[in-house]
Design an enzyme around this catalytic site. Structure first.
Site, PDB file in Angstrom:
ATOM      1  N   CYS A   2      43.928  41.523  40.443  1.00  0.00           N
ATOM      2  CA  CYS A   2      43.125  42.145  41.490  1.00  0.00           C
ATOM      3  C   CYS A   2      42.078  41.162  41.997  1.00  0.00           C
ATOM      4  O   CYS A   2      41.886  40.099  41.441  1.00  0.00           O
ATOM      5  CB  CYS A   2      42.458  43.413  40.961  1.00  0.00           C
ATOM      6  SG  CYS A   2      43.549  44.850  40.981  1.00  0.00           S
ATOM      7  N   GLU A 112      40.908  44.313  36.347  1.00  0.00           N
ATOM      8  CA  GLU A 112      42.126  44.953  36.842  1.00  0.00           C
ATOM      9  C   GLU A 112      41.910  46.457  36.836  1.00  0.00           C
ATOM     10  O   GLU A 112      41.133  46.978  36.014  1.00  0.00           O
ATOM     11  CB  GLU A 112      43.339  44.602  35.968  1.00  0.00           C
ATOM     12  CG  GLU A 112      43.748  43.145  35.987  1.00  0.00           C
ATOM     13  CD  GLU A 112      44.350  42.690  37.304  1.00  0.00           C
ATOM     14  OE1 GLU A 112      44.363  43.493  38.269  1.00  0.00           O
ATOM     15  OE2 GLU A 112      44.797  41.534  37.390  1.00  0.00           O
TER      16      GLU A 112
END
Length: 242
Positions: A2, A112
């Site tokens: 991410c 994440e």
């Protein structure tokens, strides 16, 4: 991976850890919530512009989100914060940088978001169990706004290379940044290596036990939040840690 990570170490510690010889420019301040287009610190090797003298290992600021040298503007860089290891040597946006402009992006850890059974998204912070810095494999580019002519300032930008997450943390997210060990840093950073096919052999997932994850406050989802507490575990129950 991410689009968030933490990079809060003192520049002097980074200089020592990554055996840096020169720090050109003002480095970014500590951040526990680095977001796309933020300035980050990168380790790279450059030869002197006049061609004289040996190449030097530098620690310098770059913008997170690679802007290819041929781009018409810098807007697309926000979409190029990551490059896939499987295609980085072939993709037009990355192949020139892969051949000549490889770097390391130091991080404390990264975030994440895990999709829960209830439909929510729980952020996790992932780092080394011993707290040692991560050396994320990256690429960097130099871009000059064509509208500004030859006098326009250079924009230094970078991307993080990711690969398939195959360790015990893979259930949190299926991608992971490529983490390079110290023994591989010099080879990766060497601008004289060119597009050595062997370099792709370094772009492998972290091994078992290299990383640990724990749930953190959802406040990390807001880029305006930036404080040390963002990387602290929500609870200290060992069952929530991976």
């Amino acid at each position: 991976m991410c689009g968030r990570y933490a990079a809060s170490r003192d520049p002097d510690d980074l200089v020592e850890e990554f055996e840096v010889e020169l720090v050109p420019g003002q480095l970014p301040p500590p951040s526990w919530n680095v977001a796309p287009t933020d300035e980050v610190s990168a380790v790279l090797v450059r030869r002197p512009r006049d061609g004289g003298g040996p190449a030097q290992r530098l620690l310098r600021p770059v913008r997170w989100g690679l802007v290819p040298s041929w781009a018409r503007d810098a807007k697309g860089g926000a979409r190029l914060i990551n490059a896939r290891a499987e295609t980085v040597a072939q993709k037009p946006a990355f192949r020139a940088a892969f051949a000549a402009r490889r770097c390391l992006l130091p991080a404390d850890g990264y975030f994440e978001w895990y999709a829960t059974e209830t439909g929510g998204r729980q952020p996790y912070y992932i780092s080394r169990p011993d707290g040692a810095p991560l050396a994320m494999a990256g690429l960097y580019e130099l871009w000059r706004d064509p509208a500004g002519g030859p006098e326009a300032p250079l924009v230094w930008s970078a991307t993080v290379i990711t690969t398939t997450a195959t360790d015990e943390l893979g259930h949190i997210h299926d991608r992971s940044p490529v983490l390079l060990e110290r023994a591989d840093w010099a080879r990766w950073l060497d601008p004289g290596a060119g597009a050595d096919p062997g370099l792709t052999g370094l772009l492998v997932p972290p091994g078992p036990g290299v990383l640990r994850a724990w749930p953190v406050d959802a406040a990390v989802g807001n880029v305006r939040n930036n404080r040390p507490e963002l990387v602290e575990p929500l609870v200290h129950d060992a069952a929530t840690l991976f």
